[in-house]
Design an enzyme around this catalytic site. Sequence first.
Site, PDB file in Angstrom:
ATOM      1  CG  ASP A 252       9.597  27.862 -18.174  1.00  0.00           C
ATOM      2  OD1 ASP A 252      10.094  28.978 -18.322  1.00  0.00           O
ATOM      3  OD2 ASP A 252      10.321  26.994 -18.078  1.00  0.00           O
TER       4      ASP A 252
ATOM      5  CG  HIS B 135      -5.341  29.523  -6.340  1.00  0.00           C
ATOM      6  ND1 HIS B 135      -6.558  30.242  -6.388  1.00  0.00           N
ATOM      7  CD2 HIS B 135      -5.022  30.140  -4.856  1.00  0.00           C
ATOM      8  CE1 HIS B 135      -6.739  31.205  -5.405  1.00  0.00           C
ATOM      9  NE2 HIS B 135      -5.809  31.189  -4.579  1.00  0.00           N
ATOM     10  CG  ASP B 136      -6.560  28.786  -1.999  1.00  0.00           C
ATOM     11  OD1 ASP B 136      -5.612  28.578  -1.843  1.00  0.00           O
ATOM     12  OD2 ASP B 136      -7.231  29.799  -1.992  1.00  0.00           O
TER      13      ASP B 136
ATOM     14  CG  ASP C 223       7.502  33.002 -18.434  1.00  0.00           C
ATOM     15  OD1 ASP C 223       6.524  33.051 -19.445  1.00  0.00           O
ATOM     16  OD2 ASP C 223       8.271  32.136 -18.387  1.00  0.00           O
TER      17      ASP C 223
ATOM     18  CD  GLU D  66     -10.337  33.617  -0.809  1.00  0.00           C
ATOM     19  OE1 GLU D  66     -10.153  32.330  -0.897  1.00  0.00           O
ATOM     20  OE2 GLU D  66      -9.552  34.483  -0.396  1.00  0.00           O
TER      21      GLU D  66
ATOM     22  CG  ASP E 174      -5.137  37.073  -6.492  1.00  0.00           C
ATOM     23  OD1 ASP E 174      -6.143  37.537  -5.599  1.00  0.00           O
ATOM     24  OD2 ASP E 174      -5.389  35.827  -6.821  1.00  0.00           O
TER      25      ASP E 174
ATOM     26  CG  ASP F 168      -6.244  36.388  -1.002  1.00  0.00           C
ATOM     27  OD1 ASP F 168      -6.469  35.220  -1.075  1.00  0.00           O
ATOM     28  OD2 ASP F 168      -5.497  36.591   0.021  1.00  0.00           O
TER      29      ASP F 168
END
Length: 558
Positions: free
Chosen positions: A21, A331-332, A29, A259, A98, A200
């Site tokens: 950040d 991230h999953d 960001d 994915e 993505d 995705d």
Amino acid sequence: MRKEWWQEKVAYQIYPKSFKDTKGNGIGDIRGIIEKLDYLKSLGIDIIWISPCFLSPLADQGYDIADYYKIDPRFGSNEDMEELLAEAKKRDMHILLDLVVNHCSDEHEWFQKAVADPKGPYADYFFFEEGIDGKEPNNWRSYFGGSVWEKVPGTENTYYLHLFHKKQPDLNWENPKLREEIYKMINWWLDKGVSGFRIDAILNIKKVFPLQGHHYPADREDGMAACTNMIYEAEGIGEFLREMRDRCFRPHNAFSVGEVFNETEEQIPEFIGEDGYFSSMFDFRAHSSGHSDKGWFDNKPVTPNAYRDNCYLTQRLVNPVGFISTVIENHDESRGVNSYIPAEDLSDTSKKFIATMQMMQRGLPFIYQGQEIGMENVIFHDISEVDDISTLDEYKIALENGYSKEEALKIVNRYSRDNARTPMQWTGGKEAGFTTGKPWLPVNPNYTRINVESQEKDPASVLAYYKALCALRKQEEYKEAVVYGDFIPFLEKEDRFMAFYRKGEKKTLLVLGNYRKEEREVEIPGTIKKVVLSNVEPRINGNTVKLSGYEALILEVE
């Protein structure tokens, strides 16, 4: 196999909300990514995949896109993205975005127009169906729990399909106008200088018709069935994927990684073969091996032997066909070191061990942010500390199956996606150097022990070891063996042992891994020429190697 520009690279996934950040608002960001490009370059990264940073209400943390052409102001601006592309290019680095095109946000202009006129042309961008006897059109359960159907606002009996969150209406790929819009958007970003996409949830784009009345046998007491049944029944997805490849990826020589879960052996050439839909796809076999359709409460830990056997199986199936993308976390998923290393064995040595096992397999390695410093799962003391919608649903499922609140919390602690979404640990200072404000998700308290700043000063750190693994992949002497060489298991059935050859045209490497605390002795056939890399001080006497607990040793052999 045809050699491609991306095969000798190392890739890195950034979850932008949690990376760096620069505004002090607690949210990472794009300028934070620009600021850390030199760090990533020093690690040995060539390709950066950025999870969604488009305009979104963040119902599913950006995987619900309201405008595919606009960077969300929380993350910056389109100008910031253009600067990132330019700065990456200066460093000979590539940016992947993505591609989320199974669904969009209910705040997208297309859906807003569809709701305004449920019989109009935009309704056909989605799946609008009439209910049956006052109930939903079918009994499918969404990935996040509850029905896949939600009433179209302002209607009595019309529903729209959402395989994920109700704010993520599914897009109708059967509609050629919708596909044209998607291809136009993909090409717009590729023309801007993006090098490709991570794609995705792509297997969900092909539906089974008719949707209305298409029930599956209930698999839980809620009377519903997993929507994944549809994936196994649907046929003809290749028509869409080939068209997207030919209209977008091939003309730009772009990299694409899908994915893809639960693919069959017959499907592998279709996905990543010489004429495959994608450049590569992720290897989720080990992760999926512990999964239960009943819910996280029924998941099984992935044992050392199961991890090894699933990696070997993937390598056997994929290597004659194409290039897999290897991962231990994203991230999953929860953190890889917690998934694949027994809790009592977790240490810097075992973290380096699992790094070696991933990075030395044949394929394109993806490192997830924080993996390179050995970031670990966080401990949630109360369910109110959790942000992730999937975790909240699984907590509820555990309670419904008779677990206490304490037991349910322990279950979701192990598998929560928020484990991978806590802020990147840059320093031992306030908020781990991620932000000067209050982070959107609390920093893992272990940041004072595990952070980039301290590890950059330590030649024996997990970070230093990852740098060595990345460098080995590009080292002229060994590159051909590490990137393109055959993968041949060694002592395949030895308990809690993972070892394999990487046999190139001129060099042969033997990777040895002792997947337990106790030491073991191994006899090596042939001649040991050189120790290439080890996570502990190696002990070799002639052809006999004594491996310490969780030792990973890379040898050049005859």
